[in-house]
Every structure is written in C-alpha cells, then in structure tokens.
Design an enzyme around this catalytic site. Sequence first.
Site, mmCIF file in Angstrom:
data_model
loop_
_atom_site.group_PDB
_atom_site.id
_atom_site.type_symbol
_atom_site.label_atom_id
_atom_site.label_comp_id
_atom_site.label_asym_id
_atom_site.label_seq_id
_atom_site.Cartn_x
_atom_site.Cartn_y
_atom_site.Cartn_z
ATOM 1 N N CYS A 155 0.844 -1.199 0.000
ATOM 2 C CA CYS A 155 0.000 0.000 0.000
ATOM 3 C C CYS A 155 0.884 1.254 0.000
ATOM 4 O O CYS A 155 1.587 1.509 -0.949
ATOM 5 C CB CYS A 155 -0.973 -0.046 1.180
ATOM 6 S SG CYS A 155 -2.358 1.076 0.991
ATOM 7 N N HIS B 99 -3.557 -5.668 0.858
ATOM 8 C CA HIS B 99 -2.879 -5.939 2.134
ATOM 9 C C HIS B 99 -2.831 -7.423 2.492
ATOM 10 O O HIS B 99 -3.759 -7.922 3.117
ATOM 11 C CB HIS B 99 -3.617 -5.210 3.258
ATOM 12 C CG HIS B 99 -3.443 -3.733 3.238
ATOM 13 N ND1 HIS B 99 -2.397 -3.097 3.868
ATOM 14 C CD2 HIS B 99 -4.167 -2.758 2.646
ATOM 15 C CE1 HIS B 99 -2.492 -1.798 3.681
ATOM 16 N NE2 HIS B 99 -3.555 -1.560 2.939
ATOM 17 N N GLU C 257 -1.032 -8.673 4.816
ATOM 18 C CA GLU C 257 -0.895 -8.778 6.282
ATOM 19 C C GLU C 257 -2.247 -8.666 6.985
ATOM 20 O O GLU C 257 -2.381 -9.045 8.138
ATOM 21 C CB GLU C 257 0.103 -7.730 6.802
ATOM 22 C CG GLU C 257 -0.438 -6.324 7.042
ATOM 23 C CD GLU C 257 -0.654 -5.518 5.769
ATOM 24 O OE1 GLU C 257 -0.647 -6.095 4.669
ATOM 25 O OE2 GLU C 257 -0.845 -4.289 5.888
#
Lengths: 80, 222
Positions: free
Chosen positions: B86, B194, B196
């Site tokens: 990002c 994302h 994560e």
Amino acid sequence: MKARVHVMLKNGVLDPQGEAVRHALGTLGFEGVNSVRQGKVIELELDETNRETAEAQVTKMCEDLLANTVIESYNVELLS
Amino acid sequence: MKAAVLVFPGSNCDRDLAVAFENAGFQVEMVWHKDTNLPTGVDVVGVPGGFSYGDYLRCGAIAAQSPIIAGLKSHVEAGGYAIGICNGFQVLTETGLLPGALIRNAGLKFICKPVDMTVEETSSAFNAGYSIGQKITFPVAHHDGNYIAQDDVLDRLEGEGRVAYRYVDDVNGSARRIAGILSENHRVLGLMPHPERSADEKLGGTDGAPLFQSLAKIGVAA
C-alpha cells in the site's frame, strides 16, 4: 530570490481530479469546458541571489522531490 | 529469518505487518525512519502501509527521502528482499526501486474492501506458496492505488514475469489491472492490497499467509 514551481500531470496521464472538476463545472451550468487539468504551485524563498544558480538549484529540487517525473512535468519560474 | 519493518510518521500497518512476519517464523525488528542503517542480518525489509507524512506532496514522496531509505537501497542492491504494501508500494516507486507510479483512483473514491486478484507468477520467493492463476482475496484500503507506467515499461513487466498480481475486476483504474509488481531480480515486491490483513483466520481470511510463509523459506532454499 523567490521561485515558483508549477507541477502538472504529464499530457496523456489521466487526471481524475481534473475530470471531476470539469463535471462539477458542467453541473453548475458552465458550458463549453472541454478539459480541466489540476496541478500544484509551489513557492520557494531562496537565499540565492544569482538567477542561474537559483534556477539550477530549483530544477534539482524538482527532479529529486518536488515532481515525480514518471508522471509529472514541472516548470520553474524565478520571480525576483 | 529476520525481518525489519520500517516505521515512518503516519505508518499505521507497521504492527500488523510485524505480526504477519512473526507468525510466519520471522524475528522482527521495527526500524525508525531516522536510522540510517538496517539492523545486521536482515533478510527481508517490510515497508508498511499507512499515510507516511500525511501523504503530503505525493503519497510516499517524503518517506522516500528519509535517512533509512539509504539503508533500504543498499540492502536491495546487495540482493536483499523487500516488500512494500500500500503506502509502502508508493514509497518503493518514489524511491525508484520499482518502476511506475500510483496516482489517484480512477473513480476518485477511497476504496476500502476485499478484492479478488489472480496470482500471475510463482517463481519469486513471495509467491512460491501459490499456483499460477490462483484466485486470492486481500483487502485494499487506498485513495491512490491507480498503477501507471509507460507502455514499454508495462510490456517489460509482463514479458519478464514481473506482474505479481492482477485484480479480477477493475478496482481503481490500474493499467492492465496490475495490483502488484516485482523488481528486475524478483526480490522486491510492491502491491496495493494488504496480505498482512489477510493472514489470520480471526481477521476474516488467510490468503495472505502463504506469502509470508514462503518468504520465510528463502534462507532454507538458498
């Protein structure tokens, strides 16, 4: 010495913000606006008094930080 | 395996990224942007998401001039691995470590939702745990995720197998629906979605976990 830098998206790079402004102008009744491009103006006050040196300095600033030359073009203007 | 997560003023995915690395077996060190060197023995550098420096000037532009970027560059030049997610992807393009740029989403809106992507390559250490064409879902949360590069750059990325992920649907106007790209040596990955935030069942998905798990095997494979 004062300098003014104009940073614009390069021609051919879609400017969604400019497009949105163009639409909004149409909604307000402003007719015949064929294109809107939005950019940035950055003003700098410099110690440097020599025009050529100042221009070279600011050009380097544009290349290193003020503009992303992948997508943006810039123009340096010395004001005093 | 050791990972370093860079922290800038305005980073907000740094701790999530650290947890994802830890769950994959990494020892993690957080590194402040004013440091000039990475800790010794770092295998992977994570450049996290967020709004470094409030997105002033351009997203990632100020962070790209931080002292720690010199450390990141020498790590990458020495063949080290790095992942930018990002805002981290924006930082990597601003440093020139990855080509192209990320501009305002074509629809102008901030987009925050899970998106489907396909895995486009599996030869890199990031994607060894996936199969080509596999559909995976990661959340996106960005205002400036519209990937743009010159046509010849895009052709090169495609030709060299450096398009890592592609959105299934057009999400933000990105050229050729590109969601993530790799560096020339396939050791630096930048992506807008994302992983994560998709690496733990409790967060609603685990599609991102294989990325961190296969990355944790780089030392073993070498």
